[in-house]
Design a protein around this motif. Structure first.
Motif, mmCIF file in Angstrom:
data_model
loop_
_atom_site.group_PDB
_atom_site.id
_atom_site.type_symbol
_atom_site.label_atom_id
_atom_site.label_comp_id
_atom_site.label_asym_id
_atom_site.label_seq_id
_atom_site.Cartn_x
_atom_site.Cartn_y
_atom_site.Cartn_z
ATOM 1 N N GLU A 283 -6.835 11.395 -10.858
ATOM 2 C CA GLU A 283 -5.687 10.619 -10.378
ATOM 3 C C GLU A 283 -5.940 10.159 -8.941
ATOM 4 O OE1 GLU A 283 -0.895 11.140 -10.591
ATOM 5 O OE2 GLU A 283 -1.954 12.612 -9.393
ATOM 6 N N PHE A 284 -5.481 8.969 -8.622
ATOM 7 C CA PHE A 284 -5.557 8.506 -7.241
ATOM 8 C C PHE A 284 -4.334 7.645 -6.921
ATOM 9 C CE2 PHE A 284 -6.759 4.081 -8.027
ATOM 10 C CZ PHE A 284 -7.326 4.139 -9.295
ATOM 11 N N HIS A 285 -4.187 7.357 -5.637
ATOM 12 C CA HIS A 285 -3.025 6.608 -5.174
ATOM 13 C C HIS A 285 -3.497 5.409 -4.363
ATOM 14 C CE1 HIS A 285 -1.031 10.310 -6.308
ATOM 15 N NE2 HIS A 285 -1.921 10.942 -5.559
ATOM 16 N N PHE A 286 -2.766 4.337 -4.424
ATOM 17 C CA PHE A 286 -3.115 3.169 -3.615
ATOM 18 C C PHE A 286 -1.849 2.386 -3.278
ATOM 19 C CE2 PHE A 286 -2.715 -0.283 -6.728
ATOM 20 C CZ PHE A 286 -2.765 0.400 -7.934
ATOM 21 N N TRP A 287 -1.960 1.636 -2.200
ATOM 22 C CA TRP A 287 -0.823 0.808 -1.815
ATOM 23 C C TRP A 287 -1.217 -0.654 -1.962
ATOM 24 C CZ3 TRP A 287 -1.378 -2.631 2.175
ATOM 25 C CH2 TRP A 287 -2.431 -2.403 3.069
ATOM 26 N N THR A 288 -0.214 -1.490 -2.087
ATOM 27 C CA THR A 288 -0.457 -2.922 -2.265
ATOM 28 C C THR A 288 0.535 -3.709 -1.422
ATOM 29 O OG1 THR A 288 1.136 -3.265 -4.026
ATOM 30 C CG2 THR A 288 -1.046 -2.508 -4.694
ATOM 31 N N ALA A 289 0.323 -5.000 -1.388
ATOM 32 C CA ALA A 289 1.331 -5.879 -0.795
ATOM 33 C C ALA A 289 2.570 -5.876 -1.690
ATOM 34 C CB ALA A 289 0.776 -7.294 -0.663
ATOM 35 N N LEU A 290 3.685 -6.273 -1.098
ATOM 36 C CA LEU A 290 4.934 -6.221 -1.864
ATOM 37 C C LEU A 290 4.913 -7.185 -3.044
ATOM 38 C CD1 LEU A 290 7.614 -6.003 0.965
ATOM 39 C CD2 LEU A 290 6.582 -4.163 -0.343
ATOM 40 N N ASP A 291 4.147 -8.264 -2.914
ATOM 41 C CA ASP A 291 4.173 -9.282 -3.971
ATOM 42 C C ASP A 291 2.971 -9.166 -4.909
ATOM 43 O OD1 ASP A 291 2.281 -9.965 -2.178
ATOM 44 O OD2 ASP A 291 2.870 -12.068 -1.966
ATOM 45 N N SER A 292 2.348 -8.016 -4.934
ATOM 46 C CA SER A 292 1.168 -7.884 -5.803
ATOM 47 C C SER A 292 1.596 -7.837 -7.272
ATOM 48 C CB SER A 292 0.405 -6.613 -5.453
ATOM 49 O OG SER A 292 1.043 -5.512 -6.047
ATOM 50 N N THR B 32 10.118 -2.324 7.169
ATOM 51 C CA THR B 32 8.787 -2.063 6.642
ATOM 52 C C THR B 32 8.952 -1.350 5.305
ATOM 53 O OG1 THR B 32 7.968 -1.809 8.865
ATOM 54 C CG2 THR B 32 6.590 -0.938 7.103
ATOM 55 N N GLU B 33 8.298 -1.878 4.309
ATOM 56 C CA GLU B 33 8.465 -1.342 2.956
ATOM 57 C C GLU B 33 7.092 -1.136 2.349
ATOM 58 O OE1 GLU B 33 11.007 -3.823 0.682
ATOM 59 O OE2 GLU B 33 10.817 -2.634 -1.157
ATOM 60 N N ILE B 34 6.964 -0.148 1.516
ATOM 61 C CA ILE B 34 5.666 0.146 0.909
ATOM 62 C C ILE B 34 5.777 0.130 -0.602
ATOM 63 C CG2 ILE B 34 6.055 2.650 0.984
ATOM 64 C CD1 ILE B 34 3.055 3.008 1.405
ATOM 65 N N ARG B 35 4.719 -0.345 -1.209
ATOM 66 C CA ARG B 35 4.540 -0.202 -2.657
ATOM 67 C C ARG B 35 3.350 0.734 -2.850
ATOM 68 N NH1 ARG B 35 8.742 -2.012 -3.019
ATOM 69 N NH2 ARG B 35 9.501 -3.906 -4.021
ATOM 70 N N LEU B 36 3.652 1.910 -3.331
ATOM 71 C CA LEU B 36 2.606 2.920 -3.519
ATOM 72 C C LEU B 36 2.504 3.223 -5.010
ATOM 73 C CD1 LEU B 36 0.710 4.997 -2.086
ATOM 74 C CD2 LEU B 36 2.624 6.592 -2.142
ATOM 75 N N TYR B 37 1.303 3.229 -5.501
ATOM 76 C CA TYR B 37 1.107 3.450 -6.939
ATOM 77 C C TYR B 37 0.203 4.648 -7.190
ATOM 78 C CZ TYR B 37 3.106 -1.182 -7.496
ATOM 79 O OH TYR B 37 3.960 -2.246 -7.458
ATOM 80 N N SER B 38 0.468 5.332 -8.272
ATOM 81 C CA SER B 38 -0.435 6.390 -8.740
ATOM 82 C C SER B 38 -1.127 5.868 -9.990
ATOM 83 C CB SER B 38 0.334 7.663 -9.082
ATOM 84 O OG SER B 38 0.921 8.191 -7.929
ATOM 85 N N ALA B 39 -2.417 6.109 -10.046
ATOM 86 C CA ALA B 39 -3.184 5.637 -11.209
ATOM 87 C C ALA B 39 -3.937 6.806 -11.822
ATOM 88 C CB ALA B 39 -4.162 4.541 -10.780
ATOM 89 N N ALA B 40 -3.947 6.828 -13.138
ATOM 90 C CA ALA B 40 -4.742 7.831 -13.855
ATOM 91 C C ALA B 40 -6.144 7.255 -14.053
ATOM 92 C CB ALA B 40 -4.098 8.149 -15.193
#
Lengths: 677, 336
Positions: free
Chosen positions: A47-56, A117-125
């Protein structure tokens, strides 16, 4: 966003506030996000985590590629993952701070010149590490949307999509952002021998289960490699008209659907080779199916069995309470020593019996019991008279319980075992049949398929058996029935034979664990939230479960042995007429008279048969005799249908008017007879 | 991976500095410097001897006496925000307790576009250096320090090195030197903005020492702390009694080494029942650009920055969200 792009085009070293590396502008533009790991939320090998732009364009189910800048053993690792969870938050520490910021007025936003300031953080398997060893936690790197090639590698499809020896079966199209990639199942793991079976779950009425199977069958027929053998499907239509129009083109198939068919290499057309089988109604005149319109009668055939066929599966209909060891022994005796052979017992029987039908079995029982009564015998060949009466009662009752399917006269009309055709679909319509008869039909057909596959004489090497409402046939609890035991056997051993179970149900949790556990591939349509709350779905993230409960029509989540994580795909509408539309376009035939039913049945063999001819032929015969003659004619498929049919009717002398003879007048008394009156 | 700020500009982080010092061969046992076991708390977190609060008279430029003016409805107009941060820690000590401080300073302009803040011109300004009382640490020690190729700033540069110094005073000198460095970065950024952009810049703190920016009509300084109050007598009541959305009339602030600027007090939030400085800021603009209407206009711009609030920052009643964003950005980037 525009600002970010402009700066990247400038080749500057800052694409966003947090992008701190010198990168070529083309790469900067393709970067979707960056891997991030903290002590509280560390990355692991899975598992890992990553952030993206708000409009991704990232969402739950999106497949991404991580490019690490830290070489391992001299190689820059690439990791593929699928997004399973998403988080979004701002720098507000508590909701109260937000309330204070708006002075308690939710509508006060208009005046705020800056967005928080806002974040989009995702977890991926993790789907795959390249290279596979050493297996390490996912390191920091840039995150990119997976391309077509990436999807193939991530799902390990590259192993079986080798040009020239591909065993891929397209199951749907994976879509995310600009990516639109076919997802392929491995035929070796769908139809055997490596793994097999397919299980579909989803709520009813949302075009999931039946549609998915119709689509997947078309896909299999289009892509199953010829060198792997021939394949056919036997589909049990257990409710309504769902599978009754597989050979008719779809009423509506829009451009998007056709584009999907094109992309996945499957012809958008109905099945070319379909045969329908249905038992008769209890009355025996017409077939018990919603596909009764005259225009579709050419490939609808009766499904009728006699004593020999039913006795083999008597235990399906006779539960343990009915049949104890003694009764079981008598039934075995009848199967082995009485049926299909001449049987005599001068001490008790008045005649030599040759039992080939339920009617003849009843006569045999009657003769035997009468003989025993006459001799006041309590047992016959170690079988007690009470046992004999019980077995007589149960067996002869079968023809009543399964009227329309089981014939008293032993007439058999069956699936073409031994002559199955490649890419043919055999639909067995049991939707309107009693539950007992459904069980019997299912058990016997599947068992017979298995026997033929074991002997390699079915006509095809692989048979897909589709059955809906699996929770009814193989429930997780309840009594241990013959049908469930048989399904367990198929699930566990069928793949070696080429007998593949495609099963569907609304609630997977209510199906026996060994049946669903042995399904190599699982499809999930829109799911009921209560079902998703059961332990079987605990391995899915809350976001994935939420997505499953809100899936649109035509979307599926796919589990397959090659995929280390489930993936979401979209499939086209089936290119066949749906049950509901089919019933409207081909209304059911009105209830027929005996004459009409016989005419219709015989006309499938000989178009010259007319209603007048049938009326004339059966005028003197009773109903039972007519139906028997019809059944035998259908079974025999003679060249001269009319002659054969008439030959089955008892010969009767037609009543003919007696020629008028001149009557001899009575003698009249002589007029001079003095004693006359 | 190369960082955007190369070592020559950004310098060495405190961790890298400690590592470099530990790896540098010590020339002799008589070395009078010892490396700290671990970097202590940031000097900015230790109490400092603050100058006592004071009242100072200022010349009014808007009427004879300080009075109250309503400024009207808020208007969002600032195109960018400028702020800087600093962090300093002792990493070496001489035998007499003379501290060698590692200081990190950074400043950034965050430009607002479509209500979202981005870094202006791609990169912040960052500088790291060692701050040391050079004359107290010895020639050999200085050479050893220089062998690590880290920039060394003499904290005695502006004072008499011959006077005996209390170690805590030496720390205060170091902190002042670090602060001066930060201000230099901020001034450079402010000047750069004013030279190239034609939109208003929200500067955290006063602008009177901001070089050419202090004379630009595009720089607006907003001061949050009030240890020096430019009000005496009855004027003090006017300032402390200001209501939300109102400003005082303007006055001039003159200083021998700074540019004269126009200034006024502005109440951002309702302070009833609270500290008299709650929500109170002092606004500075270039003296040449001042007019009463201009003061009202700029006040409306500043008022617009009340939302969103800067919580959980303790200074939230006076801090614009854009300034908090600058600080958070810089802290995330330099780890200060």
């Amino acid at each position: 966003m525009e600002d970010r792009k402009r700066k990247a085009d400038d080749g500057s070293n800052f694409s966003t506030g947090s992008s701190v590396f010198h990168l070529p502008s083309s790469i900067v533009l393709s970067i979707l996000g960056r891997v991030v790991a903290t002590e509280r939320k560390p990355n692991t090998p899975h598992e890992f985590h990553f952030w993206t732009a708000l409009d991704s364009p990232v969402g739950i189910g999106t497949i991404v590629r991580v490019e690490s800048a830290q070489p391992v053993n001299g190689v820059l690792p690439v990791v593929y993952g699928v997004v399973v969870e998403g988080f979004g938050y701002t720098d507000v520490e508590t909701p109260l701070h937000e309330v204070l910021g708006y002075d308690g007025e939710p509508g006060g936003d208009a005046g705020a010149p800056t967005r928080r300031t806002e974040i989009r953080l995702y977890s991926a398997a993790v789907l795959r590490h390249v290279p596979e060893e050493p297996l390490q936690p996912v390191s920091m790197g840039t995150v990119h949307l997976a391309s077509d090639e990436d999807v193939a590698v991530a799902l390990r499809m590259d192993a079986y999509l080798t040009p020239g020896s591909s065993t891929g079966i397209p199951v749907g199209l994976y879509r995310s952002g600009a990516t639109s990639s076919p997802v392929w199942l491995d035929a070796d793991f769908l139809l055997g021998p490596e793994a097999a079976h397919l299980n579909i779950s989803g709520v009813s009425g949302l075009a999931t289960k039946t549609s998915a199977v119709e689509w997947l069958l078309a896909s299999i027929f289009a892509h199953f490699p010829a060198k792997k053998g021939r394949v056919a499907a036997v589909c049990f239509n257990v409710k309504g008209p769902d599978l009754c129009f597989l050979d008719q083109p779809a009423a509506k198939l829009d451009d998007a659907d056709r584009a999907l068919y094109d992309r996945l290499g499957v012809p958008a057309e109905p099945f070319k080779d379909v045969e329908y089988y249905a038992p008769y109604t209890a009355k025996g005149y017409a077939l018990n199916t919603l596909r009764s319109n005259d225009a579709l009668a050419h490939n609808v055939k009766p499904l009728t069995w006699g004593l020999r066929e039913v006795l083999q599966y008597a235990e399906v209909l006779l539960n343990k309470d009915d049949v104890d060891a003694k009764a079981d022994a008598l039934i075995d005796f009848i199967k082995e020593r009485v049926v299909d052979q001449e049987f005599s017992d001068p001490k008790y029987l008045t005649a030599v019996h040759r039992v080939q039908s339920f009617g003849e079995l009843e006569r045999w029982f009657r003769d035997l019991l009468t003989g025993m009564e006459k001799q006041n015998a309590e047992s016959w060949r170690t079988h007690h008279v009470a046992t004999i009466r019980k077995v007589r009662n149960r067996l002869t009752n079968i023809s009543t319980r399964c009227r329309g399917l089981v014939t008293d006269d032993g007439t058999v009309s069956d699936l073409p075992f031994g002559q199955f055709r490649d890419r043919a679909v055999y639909v067995v319509d049991v939707a309107n049949v009693e539950a007992d008869a459904q069980d019997l039909i299912f058990s016997r057909i599947v068992s017979t398929l298995r026997e033929h596959l074991e002997k390699r004489d079915l006509g095809v090497e692989h048979v897909i058996v589709f059955v809906d409402e699996l929770n009814k046939y193989a429930p997780s609890d309840g009594p241990d029935t013959y049908v469930r035991a048989m399904l367990l056997d198929i699930a566990e051993r069928g793949r070696y034979l080429g007998l593949v179970l495609f099963a569907a149900q609304q609630f997977r949790s209510q199906v026996h664990r060994r049946v669903v556990g042995n399904s190599g591939t699982a499809l999930f349509g829109r799911m009921d939230p209560d079902e998703l709350a059961t332990p079987g779905y605990a391995t899915l993230s809350p976001a994935t479960r939420t997505k499953l409960s809100t899936l649109e029509k035509g979307q599926l989540m796919v589990r397959h042995p090659h995929f280390s994580q489930p993936v979401f795909v979209r499939f086209p509408r089936p290119a066949v007429l749906s049950g509901r539309e089919g019933v409207e376009r081909f209304p059911q035939a009105v209830e027929q008279t005996l004459d009409e039913a016989v005419t219709r049945a015989l006309r499938t063999l000989d178009r010259t048969v007319t209603l007048e001819w049938v009326k004339d032929s059966i005028a003197l015969a009773d109903e039972e005799e007519v139906l028997r003659a019809r059944n035998r004619t259908i079974q025999a498929k003679p060249d001269d249908v009319k002659a054969f049919f008439r030959g089955q009717l008892k010969r009767r002398v037609r009543a003919e008017p007696v020629d008028a003879k001149p009557r001899t007048p009575l003698k009249t008394a002589p007029t001079d007879d003095p004693y006359g009156f | 991976m190369a960082s955007t700020y190369d070592a020559a500009e950004g310098g060495t982080s405190i961790r890298e500095a400690l590592r470099a010092l530990r790896n540098a061969p010590i020339p002799s046992d008589e070395m009078r410097l010892s490396i700290v076991e671990s970097a202590g708390p940031a000097l900015e977190l230790t109490p400092a001897d603050a100058t006592p609060p004071r009242l100072e008279a200022a010349a009014s430029i808007e009427g004879d006496l300080l009075s109250v003016r309503s400024v009207g409805e808020p208007v969002a107009a600032f195109a960018a925000f400028l702020d800087g941060i600093q962090a300093s820690q002792v990493i070496l000590r001489g035998r007499a307790g003379a501290p060698v401080v590692h200081g990190t300073v950074a400043a950034v302009v965050r430009r607002r576009s479509d209500r979202i803040l981005h870094v202006w011109r791609g990169a912040p300004r960052i500088a790291r250096a060692l701050y040391a009382p050079v004359s107290l640490i010895g020639t050999r020690e200085l050479e050893w320090l220089r062998s690590t190729r880290m920039e060394i700033v003499d904290t005695f540069a502006d004072c008499d090195a011959a006077l005996a110094r209390h170690p805590m005073e030496l720390l205060a000198l170091a902190r002042t030197a670090v602060q001066r460095r930060r201000e230099e970065l901020e001034i450079a950024l402010a000047e750069s903005w004013c030279a190239s952009e034609a939109e208003p810049l929200f500067v955290d703190g006063g602008i009177s020492g901001a070089g050419r920016a202090s004379q630009s009509m595009f720089a607006v300084g907003v001061v949050k702390s009030h240890r020096t109050l430019y009000a005496t007598g009855g004027s003090l009541t006017v300032v402390t009694g200001l209501e939300a959305g109102a400003r005082t009339t303007s006055f001039e602030i003159r200083s021998p080494r700074r540019t004269t600027v126009a200034s006024w007090y502005l109440r951002l939030r309702d302070a009833r029942g609270r500290d008299p400085f709650f929500g109170l800021v002092r606004v500075e603009i270039a003296r040449e650009s001042w007019s009463a209407e201009r003061a009202d206009e700029v006040s409306r711009w500043v008022l617009a920055e009340r939302a969103p609030v800067s919580l959980p920052d303790k200074r939230w009643s006076t801090m614009a969200y854009g300034i908090r964003d600058c600080e958070e950005y810089l802290r995330a980037l330099v780890g200060a």
